[in-house]
Design a protein around this motif. Structure first.
Motif, PDB file in Angstrom:
ATOM      1  N   LEU A  29      21.337  65.221 -12.724  1.00  0.00           N
ATOM      2  CA  LEU A  29      21.280  64.376 -13.908  1.00  0.00           C
ATOM      3  C   LEU A  29      19.909  64.447 -14.583  1.00  0.00           C
ATOM      4  N   SER A  30      18.859  64.631 -13.783  1.00  0.00           N
ATOM      5  CA  SER A  30      17.514  64.739 -14.349  1.00  0.00           C
ATOM      6  C   SER A  30      17.399  65.968 -15.245  1.00  0.00           C
ATOM      7  N   GLU A  31      17.903  67.105 -14.742  1.00  0.00           N
ATOM      8  CA  GLU A  31      17.839  68.339 -15.524  1.00  0.00           C
ATOM      9  C   GLU A  31      18.699  68.232 -16.782  1.00  0.00           C
ATOM     10  N   ARG A  32      19.859  67.626 -16.622  1.00  0.00           N
ATOM     11  CA  ARG A  32      20.755  67.465 -17.774  1.00  0.00           C
ATOM     12  C   ARG A  32      20.124  66.569 -18.833  1.00  0.00           C
ATOM     13  N   LEU A  33      19.524  65.452 -18.398  1.00  0.00           N
ATOM     14  CA  LEU A  33      18.891  64.544 -19.343  1.00  0.00           C
ATOM     15  C   LEU A  33      17.750  65.240 -20.079  1.00  0.00           C
ATOM     16  N   SER A  34      16.949  66.034 -19.371  1.00  0.00           N
ATOM     17  CA  SER A  34      15.849  66.749 -20.006  1.00  0.00           C
ATOM     18  C   SER A  34      16.356  67.665 -21.114  1.00  0.00           C
ATOM     19  N   ASP A  35      17.426  68.412 -20.834  1.00  0.00           N
ATOM     20  CA  ASP A  35      17.999  69.314 -21.829  1.00  0.00           C
ATOM     21  C   ASP A  35      18.500  68.549 -23.049  1.00  0.00           C
ATOM     22  N   GLN A  36      19.150  67.412 -22.792  1.00  0.00           N
ATOM     23  CA  GLN A  36      19.703  66.643 -23.902  1.00  0.00           C
ATOM     24  C   GLN A  36      18.607  65.993 -24.743  1.00  0.00           C
ATOM     25  N   LEU A  37      17.547  65.523 -24.105  1.00  0.00           N
ATOM     26  CA  LEU A  37      16.435  64.944 -24.855  1.00  0.00           C
ATOM     27  C   LEU A  37      15.747  66.012 -25.699  1.00  0.00           C
ATOM     28  N   ARG A  38      15.609  67.206 -25.123  1.00  0.00           N
ATOM     29  CA  ARG A  38      14.999  68.296 -25.886  1.00  0.00           C
ATOM     30  C   ARG A  38      15.839  68.621 -27.116  1.00  0.00           C
ATOM     31  N   GLY A  39      17.154  68.647 -26.936  1.00  0.00           N
ATOM     32  CA  GLY A  39      18.039  68.910 -28.061  1.00  0.00           C
ATOM     33  C   GLY A  39      17.982  67.817 -29.109  1.00  0.00           C
ATOM     34  N   ALA A  40      17.958  66.558 -28.664  1.00  0.00           N
ATOM     35  CA  ALA A  40      17.903  65.439 -29.603  1.00  0.00           C
ATOM     36  C   ALA A  40      16.605  65.458 -30.399  1.00  0.00           C
ATOM     37  N   GLY A  41      15.493  65.805 -29.728  1.00  0.00           N
ATOM     38  CA  GLY A  41      14.224  65.845 -30.427  1.00  0.00           C
ATOM     39  C   GLY A  41      14.179  66.933 -31.480  1.00  0.00           C
ATOM     40  N   LEU A  42      14.610  68.150 -31.117  1.00  0.00           N
ATOM     41  CA  LEU A  42      14.547  69.275 -32.053  1.00  0.00           C
ATOM     42  C   LEU A  42      15.540  69.134 -33.189  1.00  0.00           C
ATOM     43  N   ALA A  43      16.566  68.293 -32.995  1.00  0.00           N
ATOM     44  CA  ALA A  43      17.548  68.065 -34.060  1.00  0.00           C
ATOM     45  C   ALA A  43      17.061  67.039 -35.080  1.00  0.00           C
ATOM     46  N   THR A  44      15.886  66.487 -34.856  1.00  0.00           N
ATOM     47  CA  THR A  44      15.348  65.459 -35.750  1.00  0.00           C
ATOM     48  C   THR A  44      14.387  66.084 -36.758  1.00  0.00           C
ATOM     49  N   GLU A  45      14.572  65.761 -38.020  1.00  0.00           N
ATOM     50  CA  GLU A  45      13.670  66.254 -39.058  1.00  0.00           C
ATOM     51  C   GLU A  45      12.232  65.820 -38.759  1.00  0.00           C
ATOM     52  N   GLY A  46      11.316  66.765 -38.841  1.00  0.00           N
ATOM     53  CA  GLY A  46       9.913  66.451 -38.620  1.00  0.00           C
ATOM     54  C   GLY A  46       9.427  66.768 -37.219  1.00  0.00           C
ATOM     55  N   ILE A  47      10.332  67.154 -36.322  1.00  0.00           N
ATOM     56  CA  ILE A  47       9.958  67.496 -34.942  1.00  0.00           C
ATOM     57  C   ILE A  47       9.984  69.008 -34.765  1.00  0.00           C
ATOM     58  N   ASP A  48       8.844  69.553 -34.320  1.00  0.00           N
ATOM     59  CA  ASP A  48       8.732  70.994 -34.074  1.00  0.00           C
ATOM     60  C   ASP A  48       8.687  71.328 -32.584  1.00  0.00           C
ATOM     61  N   HIS A  49       8.314  70.340 -31.781  1.00  0.00           N
ATOM     62  CA  HIS A  49       8.120  70.619 -30.351  1.00  0.00           C
ATOM     63  C   HIS A  49       8.450  69.372 -29.540  1.00  0.00           C
ATOM     64  N   VAL A  50       9.064  69.576 -28.384  1.00  0.00           N
ATOM     65  CA  VAL A  50       9.437  68.467 -27.502  1.00  0.00           C
ATOM     66  C   VAL A  50       8.683  68.595 -26.186  1.00  0.00           C
ATOM     67  N   ARG A  51       8.076  67.493 -25.767  1.00  0.00           N
ATOM     68  CA  ARG A  51       7.354  67.468 -24.491  1.00  0.00           C
ATOM     69  C   ARG A  51       7.997  66.409 -23.587  1.00  0.00           C
ATOM     70  N   ILE A  52       8.328  66.816 -22.372  1.00  0.00           N
ATOM     71  CA  ILE A  52       8.920  65.899 -21.388  1.00  0.00           C
ATOM     72  C   ILE A  52       7.858  65.575 -20.341  1.00  0.00           C
ATOM     73  N   GLU A  53       7.640  64.294 -20.077  1.00  0.00           N
ATOM     74  CA  GLU A  53       6.723  63.863 -19.026  1.00  0.00           C
ATOM     75  C   GLU A  53       7.424  62.867 -18.115  1.00  0.00           C
ATOM     76  N   ALA A  54       6.901  62.709 -16.907  1.00  0.00           N
ATOM     77  CA  ALA A  54       7.457  61.762 -15.940  1.00  0.00           C
ATOM     78  C   ALA A  54       6.598  60.516 -15.869  1.00  0.00           C
TER      79      ALA A  54
END
Length: 430
Positions: free
Chosen positions: A59-84
């Motif tokens: 679930l952790s890996e899946r959530l990371s992928d989905q958050l990355r997708g949600a971020g890049l799908a937003t206007e104004g976002i060029d890069h997504v950074r995941i931290e713990a």
């Protein structure tokens, strides 16, 4: 038609959060399930701080992928950074984050003024310019909040972590700021759990030093912190009495047995000030009697009624004898903190610690893609495995690692300094 494209970082952040609400998990979305400790946006980069310890690896890996997708799908976002959320947590049984140095203050003897010294020292260090926090480890009779003027209740972050109370710039966490019921007979595992919940999980905010006021005796709370918390050093407090010396000597032996360095022995309430003391002697023999291995000699703190109200004290040259003595103690502790504590991690490093393995590798690759060819990473996983994974991915893109420096920084993990170069067309890709 009005342009609805987000313009400011705050507007982009709200748009990102709206996107994350569309991410579907088993029981809801990351926001409603309180899996996001923080979302920040700056210059086209969105950083998701994720509570991974509540999810299994899949679930952790899946959530990371989905958050990355949600971020890049937003206007104004060029890069997504995941931290713990627990990225900085050292590898100990009771990890503590957000703190450069952790110092315990203890004595097995009750009534020696240990808590008063802790509160006054916190004020002196804060007055000297350090960012200070105090943890009241006395689950049986917590007194720190009264001495520092801290008022609860402690609030929780969205992920359920306690937020310290701030009192004149000093962060404070104590059971007294949480518990509303009567006395509890804390025992064994209960003590460990409450200390982990309050000390280990608290969201300390970039503190230079955290003072831990230990309860008297050598019970469950003392053993838990001394054996499991990442202590950098300790102070021993004693009155100039035979009983005080014997009890404090036991506490010092516990520190030594667990490789906790003793900064010094604090002779307290001695007969060296303007006011009469209930004890005889100036306490200068206590260091030799209690712990000859202490790294600094501490001047006695005279009996001084002004120290009973630390919030009204001034720790400058014009202070009372007790205030001046505590100010000198503060200088000793500050010198210790400057020389022994603090993070060895580079301030500009991308923090991959606490991320699931695949997320860690993917984040490293995406960071390299937006870098200028040089990058510094922090990780806890095997650095050689991460290096090999990066090399394989770069090779497929016609690049290679020109330089890799790996440094072991102990409990903080590993530092990887990477430099890449584009391969000439005539060079093989592998």
């Amino acid at each position: 038609m009005e342009d609805e494209t987000p313009r400011t970082d705050e507007e982009i952040k709200r748009a990102v959060i709206d996107r994350t609400r569309e991410v579907q998990l088993a029981d809801g979305d990351p926001v409603s399930e309180q899996l996001l400790e923080d979302v920040s946006v700056e210059d086209g980069v969105v950083t998701f701080t994720v509570v991974f310890d509540r999810l299994n690896r899949r679930l952790s890996e899946r959530l990371s992928d989905q958050l990355r997708g949600a971020g890049l799908a937003t206007e104004g976002i060029d890069h997504v950074r995941i931290e713990a959320t627990d990225a900085e947590a050292p590898e100990s049984g009771l990890p503590v984050t957000g703190v450069d140095s952790l110092i315990a203050i203890g004595s097995a003897k009750g009534g020696v003024g240990k808590t008063t010294i802790t509160a006054a020292l916190a004020r002196a260090l804060n007055e000297s310019g350090l960012d200070v926090a105090v943890f009241d480890a006395n689950v049986y009779a917590p007194d720190i909040p009264d001495l520092l003027g801290a008022e609860g209740p402690v609030q929780n972050t969205p992920s359920g972590r306690p937020k310290p109370i701030e009192a004149d710039g000093i962060e404070v966490v104590s059971l007294d700021l949480i518990a509303e019921d009567g006395p509890v007979a804390w025992r064994g595992a209960m003590v460990h759990d409450v200390l982990k919940d309050l000390l280990g999980d608290a969201t300390w905010d970039d503190r230079d030093v955290l003072l831990v006021d230990l309860p008297p005796g050598i019970g469950d709370a003392v053993y838990t912190i001394v054996q499991q918390a990442p202590l950098d050093g300790a102070l021993l407090v004693s009155t100039p009495t035979d009983a005080g010396v014997r009890a404090t000597e036991r506490t010092g032996a516990l520190f030594t047995a667990n490789d906790v360095e003793t900064i010094g022995v604090v002779p307290n309430m001695t007969a060296t000030g303007a006011e009469s003391s209930p004890y005889e002697g100036d306490g200068r023999e206590l260091e030799d009697a209690i712990n000859e291995e202490a790294i600094a000699s501490i001047d006695p703190v005279p009996f001084d009624s002004a120290l009973r109200t630390p919030t009204a004290c001034s720790f400058g040259e014009d202070g009372s004898p007790g205030e001046r003595a505590v100010a000198a103690l503060g200088e000793t502790v500050a010198e210790f903190v400057a020389g022994r504590g603090g993070s060895r991690a580079p301030a500009d490093a991308i923090d991959l610690r606490g991320l699931p393995p695949e997320t860690c590798k993917r984040q490293a690759i995406t960071e390299l893609a937006v870098s200028d060819g040089e990058l510094t990473l922090l990780c806890r996983h095997d650095p050689e495995e991460l290096r090999e994974s990066i090399e394989e991915t770069l090779a497929s893109d016609g690049k290679r690692l020109d330089r890799v420096d790996i440094e072991d920084i102990g409990q903080e993990g590993w530092v990887l300094e990477l430099e890449t170069e584009l391969l000439a067309r005539s060079e093989p890709l592998a």
